[in-house]
Design a protein around this motif. Structure first.
Motif, PDB file in Angstrom:
ATOM      1  N   ARG A 136       0.815  -1.211   0.000  1.00  0.00           N
ATOM      2  CA  ARG A 136       0.000   0.000   0.000  1.00  0.00           C
ATOM      3  C   ARG A 136       0.857   1.273   0.000  1.00  0.00           C
ATOM      4  O   ARG A 136       0.322   2.369   0.167  1.00  0.00           O
ATOM      5  CB  ARG A 136      -0.913   0.014   1.237  1.00  0.00           C
ATOM      6  CG  ARG A 136      -1.896  -1.145   1.295  1.00  0.00           C
ATOM      7  CD  ARG A 136      -2.655  -1.155   2.612  1.00  0.00           C
ATOM      8  NE  ARG A 136      -3.423   0.059   2.804  1.00  0.00           N
ATOM      9  CZ  ARG A 136      -4.654   0.260   2.349  1.00  0.00           C
ATOM     10  NH1 ARG A 136      -5.257  -0.693   1.658  1.00  0.00           N
ATOM     11  NH2 ARG A 136      -5.287   1.390   2.574  1.00  0.00           N
ATOM     12  N   PHE A 137       2.154   1.116  -0.195  1.00  0.00           N
ATOM     13  CA  PHE A 137       3.035   2.279  -0.108  1.00  0.00           C
ATOM     14  C   PHE A 137       2.744   3.250  -1.251  1.00  0.00           C
ATOM     15  O   PHE A 137       2.935   2.936  -2.430  1.00  0.00           O
ATOM     16  CB  PHE A 137       4.500   1.845  -0.129  1.00  0.00           C
ATOM     17  CG  PHE A 137       5.450   2.977   0.114  1.00  0.00           C
ATOM     18  CD1 PHE A 137       5.361   3.750   1.262  1.00  0.00           C
ATOM     19  CD2 PHE A 137       6.439   3.272  -0.805  1.00  0.00           C
ATOM     20  CE1 PHE A 137       6.230   4.805   1.481  1.00  0.00           C
ATOM     21  CE2 PHE A 137       7.316   4.317  -0.592  1.00  0.00           C
ATOM     22  CZ  PHE A 137       7.220   5.088   0.553  1.00  0.00           C
ATOM     23  N   ALA A 138       2.294   4.446  -0.883  1.00  0.00           N
ATOM     24  CA  ALA A 138       1.739   5.401  -1.854  1.00  0.00           C
ATOM     25  C   ALA A 138       2.729   5.791  -2.945  1.00  0.00           C
ATOM     26  O   ALA A 138       2.383   5.799  -4.138  1.00  0.00           O
ATOM     27  CB  ALA A 138       1.251   6.649  -1.120  1.00  0.00           C
ATOM     28  N   GLU A 139       3.962   6.132  -2.556  1.00  0.00           N
ATOM     29  CA  GLU A 139       4.905   6.645  -3.557  1.00  0.00           C
ATOM     30  C   GLU A 139       5.325   5.558  -4.540  1.00  0.00           C
ATOM     31  O   GLU A 139       5.588   5.845  -5.716  1.00  0.00           O
ATOM     32  CB  GLU A 139       6.119   7.259  -2.860  1.00  0.00           C
ATOM     33  CG  GLU A 139       5.774   8.377  -1.889  1.00  0.00           C
ATOM     34  CD  GLU A 139       4.762   9.363  -2.457  1.00  0.00           C
ATOM     35  OE1 GLU A 139       4.906   9.766  -3.625  1.00  0.00           O
ATOM     36  OE2 GLU A 139       3.822   9.728  -1.739  1.00  0.00           O
ATOM     37  N   ALA A 140       5.397   4.322  -4.082  1.00  0.00           N
ATOM     38  CA  ALA A 140       5.731   3.226  -5.002  1.00  0.00           C
ATOM     39  C   ALA A 140       4.583   2.998  -5.992  1.00  0.00           C
ATOM     40  O   ALA A 140       4.819   2.766  -7.185  1.00  0.00           O
ATOM     41  CB  ALA A 140       6.016   1.949  -4.218  1.00  0.00           C
ATOM     42  N   LEU A 141       3.352   3.079  -5.509  1.00  0.00           N
ATOM     43  CA  LEU A 141       2.195   2.906  -6.391  1.00  0.00           C
ATOM     44  C   LEU A 141       2.126   4.041  -7.414  1.00  0.00           C
ATOM     45  O   LEU A 141       1.812   3.814  -8.589  1.00  0.00           O
ATOM     46  CB  LEU A 141       0.904   2.862  -5.565  1.00  0.00           C
ATOM     47  CG  LEU A 141       0.736   1.634  -4.654  1.00  0.00           C
ATOM     48  CD1 LEU A 141      -0.475   1.804  -3.758  1.00  0.00           C
ATOM     49  CD2 LEU A 141       0.609   0.366  -5.495  1.00  0.00           C
ATOM     50  N   LEU A 148      -4.042   2.962  -7.430  1.00  0.00           N
ATOM     51  CA  LEU A 148      -3.581   4.060  -6.582  1.00  0.00           C
ATOM     52  C   LEU A 148      -4.769   4.822  -5.996  1.00  0.00           C
ATOM     53  O   LEU A 148      -4.802   5.131  -4.801  1.00  0.00           O
ATOM     54  CB  LEU A 148      -2.693   5.016  -7.394  1.00  0.00           C
ATOM     55  CG  LEU A 148      -2.242   6.297  -6.677  1.00  0.00           C
ATOM     56  CD1 LEU A 148      -1.377   5.974  -5.458  1.00  0.00           C
ATOM     57  CD2 LEU A 148      -1.473   7.207  -7.652  1.00  0.00           C
ATOM     58  N   GLN A 149      -5.760   5.084  -6.837  1.00  0.00           N
ATOM     59  CA  GLN A 149      -6.927   5.854  -6.391  1.00  0.00           C
ATOM     60  C   GLN A 149      -7.739   5.107  -5.342  1.00  0.00           C
ATOM     61  O   GLN A 149      -8.279   5.715  -4.416  1.00  0.00           O
ATOM     62  CB  GLN A 149      -7.813   6.195  -7.586  1.00  0.00           C
ATOM     63  CG  GLN A 149      -8.918   7.194  -7.262  1.00  0.00           C
ATOM     64  CD  GLN A 149      -9.519   7.788  -8.516  1.00  0.00           C
ATOM     65  OE1 GLN A 149      -9.553   7.142  -9.567  1.00  0.00           O
ATOM     66  NE2 GLN A 149      -9.987   9.010  -8.428  1.00  0.00           N
ATOM     67  N   SER A 150      -7.795   3.800  -5.450  1.00  0.00           N
ATOM     68  CA  SER A 150      -8.586   3.020  -4.496  1.00  0.00           C
ATOM     69  C   SER A 150      -7.962   3.017  -3.104  1.00  0.00           C
ATOM     70  O   SER A 150      -8.667   2.881  -2.099  1.00  0.00           O
ATOM     71  CB  SER A 150      -8.730   1.576  -4.988  1.00  0.00           C
ATOM     72  OG  SER A 150      -7.472   0.905  -4.987  1.00  0.00           O
ATOM     73  N   ILE A 151      -6.640   3.193  -3.037  1.00  0.00           N
ATOM     74  CA  ILE A 151      -5.944   3.144  -1.755  1.00  0.00           C
ATOM     75  C   ILE A 151      -5.617   4.538  -1.237  1.00  0.00           C
ATOM     76  O   ILE A 151      -5.742   4.810  -0.038  1.00  0.00           O
ATOM     77  CB  ILE A 151      -4.653   2.307  -1.875  1.00  0.00           C
ATOM     78  CG1 ILE A 151      -4.978   0.885  -2.339  1.00  0.00           C
ATOM     79  CG2 ILE A 151      -3.901   2.273  -0.555  1.00  0.00           C
ATOM     80  CD1 ILE A 151      -3.763   0.032  -2.606  1.00  0.00           C
ATOM     81  N   HIS A 152      -5.218   5.423  -2.154  1.00  0.00           N
ATOM     82  CA  HIS A 152      -4.821   6.782  -1.761  1.00  0.00           C
ATOM     83  C   HIS A 152      -5.532   7.795  -2.666  1.00  0.00           C
ATOM     84  O   HIS A 152      -4.907   8.385  -3.552  1.00  0.00           O
ATOM     85  CB  HIS A 152      -3.305   6.946  -1.866  1.00  0.00           C
ATOM     86  CG  HIS A 152      -2.528   5.964  -1.057  1.00  0.00           C
ATOM     87  ND1 HIS A 152      -2.407   6.064   0.316  1.00  0.00           N
ATOM     88  CD2 HIS A 152      -1.847   4.832  -1.411  1.00  0.00           C
ATOM     89  CE1 HIS A 152      -1.676   5.060   0.771  1.00  0.00           C
ATOM     90  NE2 HIS A 152      -1.329   4.301  -0.253  1.00  0.00           N
ATOM     91  N   PRO A 153      -6.825   7.995  -2.465  1.00  0.00           N
ATOM     92  CA  PRO A 153      -7.616   8.842  -3.378  1.00  0.00           C
ATOM     93  C   PRO A 153      -7.197  10.302  -3.425  1.00  0.00           C
ATOM     94  O   PRO A 153      -7.544  11.005  -4.382  1.00  0.00           O
ATOM     95  CB  PRO A 153      -9.044   8.701  -2.831  1.00  0.00           C
ATOM     96  CG  PRO A 153      -8.884   8.270  -1.415  1.00  0.00           C
ATOM     97  CD  PRO A 153      -7.654   7.422  -1.391  1.00  0.00           C
ATOM     98  N   THR A 154      -6.465  10.787  -2.422  1.00  0.00           N
ATOM     99  CA  THR A 154      -6.051  12.195  -2.414  1.00  0.00           C
ATOM    100  C   THR A 154      -4.564  12.358  -2.726  1.00  0.00           C
ATOM    101  O   THR A 154      -3.987  13.409  -2.439  1.00  0.00           O
ATOM    102  CB  THR A 154      -6.353  12.838  -1.047  1.00  0.00           C
ATOM    103  OG1 THR A 154      -5.627  12.138  -0.017  1.00  0.00           O
ATOM    104  CG2 THR A 154      -7.842  12.796  -0.737  1.00  0.00           C
TER     105      THR A 154
END
Length: 311
Positions: free
Chosen positions: A249-254, A278-284
């Motif tokens: 779930r690491f945002a920058e890697a996604l 990416l949007q499903s896990i970190h929408p902002t």
């Protein structure tokens, strides 16, 4: 805890290995390294957005400036937008307080520099760029390496690599042998590119192979980004796979996966799939916000062209 152990913890914090610090037990309160370890560990929980855990580490009876600043920053990020002003004011008051005279610990990672960094972090997050830079002493040749690192980050975020380089060059004269100065150099290298990009790649490759980094998605992602910018897409993909194997779930890697898929010329469906994930896990995530802004700007420009052609 001996000085070597604290030094290692501090460097793991600088490398973004926050989970390691969160999993590491605090030393006894009588230990000389207790306060510094508490500060780095609490900040690691904040970085991972685990605010209840961060607050649970801070003794309710402790009214020292570092603990108050950590509590205020944690409460700031935990609060809903529109309810953060009281905590910003607490941080402002603390920054003024230490300017008028600081009587607490001067140990690295616990003193006035820490309080300024915590305050400036909140100010910058609020969009108060000038207040953040003033708090950190930008342009005044700060002797606090964390302050310099945040100043550089802010300057790069507002597209002023020239000022970022000035801060780095001034700090390099007295902090040339520190890990954080290398990280600053690597960050500037990624932002500026050209000859400095290869240097950044060497820095991240070296740190990714250091003890403890095999479980650190931050440094592996930084390594991947340097490979992307150098056009070494296979190496970038391998590094991203390593990072996501550690934290899926690491945002920058996604986000980097989205960029890599586009640059490799993958099928549109693959790029859209990476975006959707990416949007499903970190929408902002900033990448998604930037894409939305640019998409709207493109649609507006296209509509104007169509209108002009019809006329």
């Amino acid at each position: 805890m001996d000085s070597d152990s604290l030094f290692y913890l501090k460097n793991q914090f600088y490398l973004g290995n926050f989970k390691y610090l969160c999993d590491n037990p605090l030393p006894p309160t009588t230990d000389e390294a207790y306060l510094a370890t508490l500060c780095y560990t609490t900040r690691s929980h904040i970085a991972l957005k685990n605010y209840p855990a961060a607050l649970s580490l801070l003794p309710a009876s402790d009214t020292s400036a570092p603990i108050r600043a950590l509590r205020s920053l944690t409460n700031y990020f935990a609060a809903a937008e529109g309810e953060r002003e009281p905590f910003l004011e607490e941080l402002r008051d603390l920054c003024i307080e230490i300017e008028e005279g600081y009587e607490g610990s001067e140990e690295e990672g616990t003193g006035p520099g820490l309080i300024k960094v915590l305050g400036a972090t909140a100010f910058f997050n609020e969009g108060e760029v000038e207040e953040a830079l003033t708090t950190l002493g930008a342009g005044c040749k700060s002797r606090d390496i964390e302050s310099v690192a945040l100043i550089v980050h802010i300057y790069l975020s507002i597209a002023r690599p020239d000022l970022a380089k000035k801060e780095y060059e001034a700090a390099k004269k007295w902090a040339d042998d520190t890990l954080l100065i290398q990280m600053i150099e690597g960050t500037i290298g990624l932002a500026v590119g050209s000859r400095t990009l290869q240097t950044a790649s060497y820095i991240y490759a070296e740190q990714a192979s250091a003890p403890g980094s095999s479980t650190n998605p931050h440094i592996l992602t930084a390594k991947a980004v340097s490979h992307i910018l150098l056009g070494a897409y296979s190496d970038a993909e391998n590094a991203l796979n390593e990072a996501l194997a550690i934290d899926g779930r690491f945002a920058e890697a996604l986000a980097a996966q989205v960029t890599l898929a586009e640059l490799k010329g993958n099928r549109t469906s693959d790029v859209e799939s990476a975006l959707s994930h990416l949007q499903s896990i970190h929408p902002t995530h900033p990448l998604l916000n930037d894409l939305e802004v640019k998409s709207l700007a493109f649609d507006e420009a296209a509509a104007n062209i169509t209108t002009s052609a019809a006329a």
